[in-house]
Design an enzyme around this catalytic site. Structure first.
Site, PDB file in Angstrom:
ATOM      1  N   ASN A   9      66.142  23.598  49.564  1.00 16.60           N
ATOM      2  CA  ASN A   9      65.417  24.376  50.568  1.00 16.60           C
ATOM      3  C   ASN A   9      65.797  23.851  51.942  1.00 16.60           C
ATOM      4  O   ASN A   9      65.364  22.767  52.342  1.00 16.60           O
ATOM      5  CB  ASN A   9      63.909  24.242  50.323  1.00 16.60           C
ATOM      6  CG  ASN A   9      63.088  24.944  51.395  1.00 16.60           C
ATOM      7  OD1 ASN A   9      63.594  25.759  52.167  1.00 16.60           O
ATOM      8  ND2 ASN A   9      61.809  24.641  51.435  1.00 16.60           N
ATOM      9  N   TRP A  10      66.596  24.614  52.671  1.00 15.06           N
ATOM     10  CA  TRP A  10      67.070  24.159  53.977  1.00 15.06           C
ATOM     11  C   TRP A  10      66.006  24.293  55.067  1.00 15.06           C
ATOM     12  O   TRP A  10      66.194  23.796  56.164  1.00 15.06           O
ATOM     13  CB  TRP A  10      68.326  24.943  54.371  1.00 15.06           C
ATOM     14  CG  TRP A  10      69.558  24.507  53.642  1.00 15.06           C
ATOM     15  CD1 TRP A  10      69.622  23.674  52.566  1.00 15.06           C
ATOM     16  CD2 TRP A  10      70.910  24.880  53.936  1.00 15.06           C
ATOM     17  NE1 TRP A  10      70.932  23.507  52.160  1.00 15.06           N
ATOM     18  CE2 TRP A  10      71.736  24.241  52.983  1.00 15.06           C
ATOM     19  CE3 TRP A  10      71.494  25.701  54.888  1.00 15.06           C
ATOM     20  CZ2 TRP A  10      73.116  24.385  52.982  1.00 15.06           C
ATOM     21  CZ3 TRP A  10      72.874  25.852  54.894  1.00 15.06           C
ATOM     22  CH2 TRP A  10      73.684  25.201  53.947  1.00 15.06           C
ATOM     23  N   LYS A  11      64.924  25.023  54.755  1.00 17.51           N
ATOM     24  CA  LYS A  11      63.848  25.229  55.727  1.00 17.51           C
ATOM     25  C   LYS A  11      64.438  25.803  57.031  1.00 17.51           C
ATOM     26  O   LYS A  11      65.379  26.594  56.971  1.00 17.51           O
ATOM     27  CB  LYS A  11      63.068  23.934  55.933  1.00 17.51           C
ATOM     28  CG  LYS A  11      62.547  23.344  54.610  1.00 17.51           C
ATOM     29  CD  LYS A  11      61.620  22.182  54.801  1.00 17.51           C
ATOM     30  CE  LYS A  11      61.160  21.658  53.450  1.00 17.51           C
ATOM     31  NZ  LYS A  11      60.168  20.576  53.555  1.00 17.51           N
ATOM     32  N   HIS A  89      55.278  28.028  49.358  1.00 20.37           N
ATOM     33  CA  HIS A  89      55.543  26.643  49.730  1.00 20.37           C
ATOM     34  C   HIS A  89      54.376  26.130  50.566  1.00 20.37           C
ATOM     35  O   HIS A  89      53.749  26.881  51.315  1.00 20.37           O
ATOM     36  CB  HIS A  89      56.847  26.550  50.519  1.00 20.37           C
ATOM     37  CG  HIS A  89      57.325  25.151  50.735  1.00 20.37           C
ATOM     38  ND1 HIS A  89      56.804  24.338  51.710  1.00 20.37           N
ATOM     39  CD2 HIS A  89      58.271  24.422  50.093  1.00 20.37           C
ATOM     40  CE1 HIS A  89      57.408  23.164  51.666  1.00 20.37           C
ATOM     41  NE2 HIS A  89      58.305  23.185  50.693  1.00 20.37           N
ATOM     42  N   GLU A  91      54.208  24.545  53.191  1.00 20.23           N
ATOM     43  CA  GLU A  91      54.341  24.771  54.629  1.00 20.23           C
ATOM     44  C   GLU A  91      53.956  26.198  55.004  1.00 20.23           C
ATOM     45  O   GLU A  91      53.435  26.434  56.097  1.00 20.23           O
ATOM     46  CB  GLU A  91      55.764  24.431  55.074  1.00 20.23           C
ATOM     47  CG  GLU A  91      56.043  22.935  55.003  1.00 20.23           C
ATOM     48  CD  GLU A  91      57.513  22.593  54.967  1.00 20.23           C
ATOM     49  OE1 GLU A  91      58.353  23.503  55.122  1.00 20.23           O
ATOM     50  OE2 GLU A  91      57.831  21.397  54.772  1.00 20.23           O
ATOM     51  N   GLU A 159      55.064  20.628  43.932  1.00 24.66           N
ATOM     52  CA  GLU A 159      55.348  19.785  45.080  1.00 24.66           C
ATOM     53  C   GLU A 159      54.049  19.188  45.621  1.00 24.66           C
ATOM     54  O   GLU A 159      53.302  19.868  46.336  1.00 24.66           O
ATOM     55  CB  GLU A 159      56.012  20.595  46.201  1.00 24.66           C
ATOM     56  CG  GLU A 159      57.395  21.111  45.867  1.00 24.66           C
ATOM     57  CD  GLU A 159      58.097  21.617  47.114  1.00 24.66           C
ATOM     58  OE1 GLU A 159      59.184  21.118  47.426  1.00 24.66           O
ATOM     59  OE2 GLU A 159      57.546  22.497  47.794  1.00 24.66           O
ATOM     60  N   GLY A 165      58.665  15.242  52.405  1.00 28.75           N
ATOM     61  CA  GLY A 165      59.206  14.718  53.648  1.00 28.75           C
ATOM     62  C   GLY A 165      58.616  13.406  54.114  1.00 28.75           C
ATOM     63  O   GLY A 165      58.902  12.950  55.219  1.00 28.75           O
ATOM     64  N   SER A 203      60.346  14.401  48.217  1.00 25.84           N
ATOM     65  CA  SER A 203      61.119  13.178  48.473  1.00 25.84           C
ATOM     66  C   SER A 203      62.046  12.816  47.318  1.00 25.84           C
ATOM     67  O   SER A 203      62.211  11.644  46.972  1.00 25.84           O
ATOM     68  CB  SER A 203      60.181  12.011  48.798  1.00 25.84           C
ATOM     69  OG  SER A 203      59.436  12.268  49.978  1.00 25.84           O
ATOM     70  N   GLY A 224      64.322  19.206  49.711  1.00 26.35           N
ATOM     71  CA  GLY A 224      64.304  19.596  51.117  1.00 26.35           C
ATOM     72  C   GLY A 224      65.442  18.971  51.886  1.00 26.35           C
ATOM     73  O   GLY A 224      66.604  19.346  51.747  1.00 26.35           O
ATOM     74  N   GLY A 225      65.128  17.959  52.692  1.00 28.81           N
ATOM     75  CA  GLY A 225      66.114  17.368  53.588  1.00 28.81           C
ATOM     76  C   GLY A 225      67.379  16.883  52.916  1.00 28.81           C
ATOM     77  O   GLY A 225      68.476  16.993  53.486  1.00 28.81           O
TER      78      GLY A 225
END
Length: 243
Positions: A9-11, A89, A91, A159, A165, A203, A224-225
């Site tokens: 997920n590049w967000k 998600h 967010e 999640e 994150g 994470s 994610g990141g």
């Protein structure tokens, strides 16, 4: 058996120049025997169409079309080359006030457009510390996953919100407890609940991926990141291939 999926997920990250990371990833995993899903921002979906990877959107509207400035429909995602869409998600639930009912409606819109919905669930730190994690999971599963879900059109991603994150990762026992609980709920509700893929997110990195993938009922990860570069994402993919 549920399909193994390494999802990135590049967000709200990524430009045209970022696509070189997919070329690097293709060099290493272009013939992988697991599903590799990339969810870039909407602006890059069409540009990712020529890669060997599955492509997904990060959200969709409940309607096929209409006066919804700034939104995107599931049909538009499919037209742009996506085959998946992330929904619910944390967010989106937190920043945009998305409810379980809205996530379910978006999921149905995704099904109608021929997309696979990756439906996200997870508890906050307060909910974890209050001992209500499984109650939250039950509520989100019941409210967010439509009755029309099946193993072909739905993936569930657990999640824990407090681990996204932050660098904090639940213990393998905590992950195992939730994933076993989710599997049981899906088996109770759906004829093919045993076959639905369950992803863990929060994470995940190369150094802990193998340990996480060894947990029963963990069929992959929503990353994610660490999915933004081939260097960071590749070890996670390799760990899933070996699991």
């Amino acid at each position: 058996m549920p399909r193994k999926i390494a999802a990135g997920n590049w967000k709200m990250n990524g430009m045209q120049s970022t696509l070189i990371e997919l070329e690097k990833l293709e060099d290493k995993h272009g013939d992988a025997d697991i599903a590799i899903l990339i969810c870039p921002p909407f602006t890059l979906i069409s540009a990712c169409e020529d890669t060997p990877f599955d492509i997904g959107g990060q959200d969709c509207h409940t309607a096929q079309a209409g006066a919804h400035t700034g939104d995107i429909s599931a049909e538009m995602l499919a037209d742009a080359g996506a085959s998946y869409v992330l929904l619910g998600h944390s967010e989106r639930r937190t920043d945009h006030g998305e409810t379980d009912a809205l996530v379910a409606a978006k999921s149905q819109a995704a099904y109608d457009a021929g997309l696979i919905a990756v439906i996200c669930i997870g508890e906050t730190l307060d909910e974890r510390e209050n001992g209500t994690t499984l109650d939250v999971i039950d509520r989100q599963l019941a409210g967010s996953v439509p009755a029309t879900a099946d193993a072909l059109n739905t993936v569930i991603a657990y999640e824990p919100v407090w681990a996204i994150g932050t660098g904090k990762v639940p213990t393998t026992d905590q992950i195992a407890e939730v994933h076993a609980h989710v599997r049981k709920r899906l088996q109770d509700r759906f004829a093919d609940g045993t076959e639905m893929s369950l992803l863990y997110g929060g994470s995940v990195k190369g150094s802990n991926a193998a340990e996480i993938f060894a947990v029963p009922h963990v069929n992959g990860a929503l990353v994610g990141g660490a999915s933004l570069t081939a260097e960071a994402f590749s070890p996670i993919i390799s760990a899933l291939e070996d699991a």
